[in-house]
Design an enzyme around this catalytic site. Sequence first.
Site, PDB file in Angstrom:
ATOM      1  CB  CYS A  88      -0.963   0.002   1.186  1.00  0.00           C
ATOM      2  SG  CYS A  88      -0.314   0.723   2.699  1.00  0.00           S
ATOM      3  CD  GLU A  89      -0.775   5.406  -3.570  1.00  0.00           C
ATOM      4  OE1 GLU A  89      -0.091   5.096  -4.554  1.00  0.00           O
ATOM      5  OE2 GLU A  89      -1.706   6.235  -3.615  1.00  0.00           O
ATOM      6  CG  HIS A  90      -2.373   5.381   1.751  1.00  0.00           C
ATOM      7  ND1 HIS A  90      -3.508   4.681   1.423  1.00  0.00           N
ATOM      8  CD2 HIS A  90      -2.319   6.433   0.905  1.00  0.00           C
ATOM      9  CE1 HIS A  90      -4.128   5.297   0.424  1.00  0.00           C
ATOM     10  NE2 HIS A  90      -3.425   6.356   0.086  1.00  0.00           N
ATOM     11  CG  HIS A  91      -0.098   2.726   6.195  1.00  0.00           C
ATOM     12  ND1 HIS A  91      -1.314   2.566   5.553  1.00  0.00           N
ATOM     13  CD2 HIS A  91      -0.307   3.616   7.188  1.00  0.00           C
ATOM     14  CE1 HIS A  91      -2.219   3.322   6.148  1.00  0.00           C
ATOM     15  NE2 HIS A  91      -1.644   3.976   7.137  1.00  0.00           N
ATOM     16  CD  GLN A 129      -8.267  -4.625  -2.807  1.00  0.00           C
ATOM     17  OE1 GLN A 129      -7.958  -4.529  -1.627  1.00  0.00           O
ATOM     18  NE2 GLN A 129      -9.244  -5.414  -3.219  1.00  0.00           N
ATOM     19  CG  HIS A 157      -5.415  -3.761   2.504  1.00  0.00           C
ATOM     20  ND1 HIS A 157      -4.893  -2.793   1.680  1.00  0.00           N
ATOM     21  CD2 HIS A 157      -6.360  -4.396   1.783  1.00  0.00           C
ATOM     22  CE1 HIS A 157      -5.521  -2.831   0.512  1.00  0.00           C
ATOM     23  NE2 HIS A 157      -6.416  -3.800   0.546  1.00  0.00           N
ATOM     24  CB  CYS A 159      -1.741  -0.680   6.420  1.00  0.00           C
ATOM     25  SG  CYS A 159      -3.037  -0.551   5.199  1.00  0.00           S
TER      26      CYS A 159
END
Length: 199
Positions: A88-91, A129, A157, A159
Amino acid sequence: MATTPDSLEEVTLASLSTENLYRELLSRVGEDPTRDGLIDTPKRMAKSMAFLTRGYTMDASEVLHNALFDVDYDEMVIVKDIEFFSMCEHHLLPFFGKAHVAYVPNGKVIGLSKIPRLVDMFARRLQVQERLTRQIADAIDEAIDPQGVAIILEAQHLCMMMRGVEKQHSSTTTSAMLGVFKSQLQTRNEFLSLVRRVG
Ligand SMILES: [Zn+2]
């Protein structure tokens, strides 16, 4: 000559090797990067990160090269349960699960072994996703201009599972439906029932 702190920092960070950046990161979390168990960790992390993001070095035309075939077949082609691993690009934490891919040809098909490779190429990038789902659909649409494409991704996920809400068993489903899968309920239902069939 005067150097501003900003530009100094920029030059310094950019000139560091990935390995050194990871070494610094280990210190920042409170570790001693010189202890035995961690001595080679920055090297391994750099290598691992390059592997997990190798999709950036690939493109669809390269992956599908020599694998598009002319056919006289217009029934649904479906590839189920393609395992994928992404981040995931956020975490920068993994999300992973299964992809189900279908299309109805319009004179051309893709070599079956190339579909998982296509999924992998987009998964091995920093993703959300929803975008991953859409990119797979668009790539197939562009490659063979089929009557329709359908993608379903089911993923867990880390995260969500490891931090914050800690919903251990929640899974996220996303889908992209193009062409006949969007316009014809019967085609979409056929795909959904094939995906849900066990085994
Ligand atoms: Zn995340």
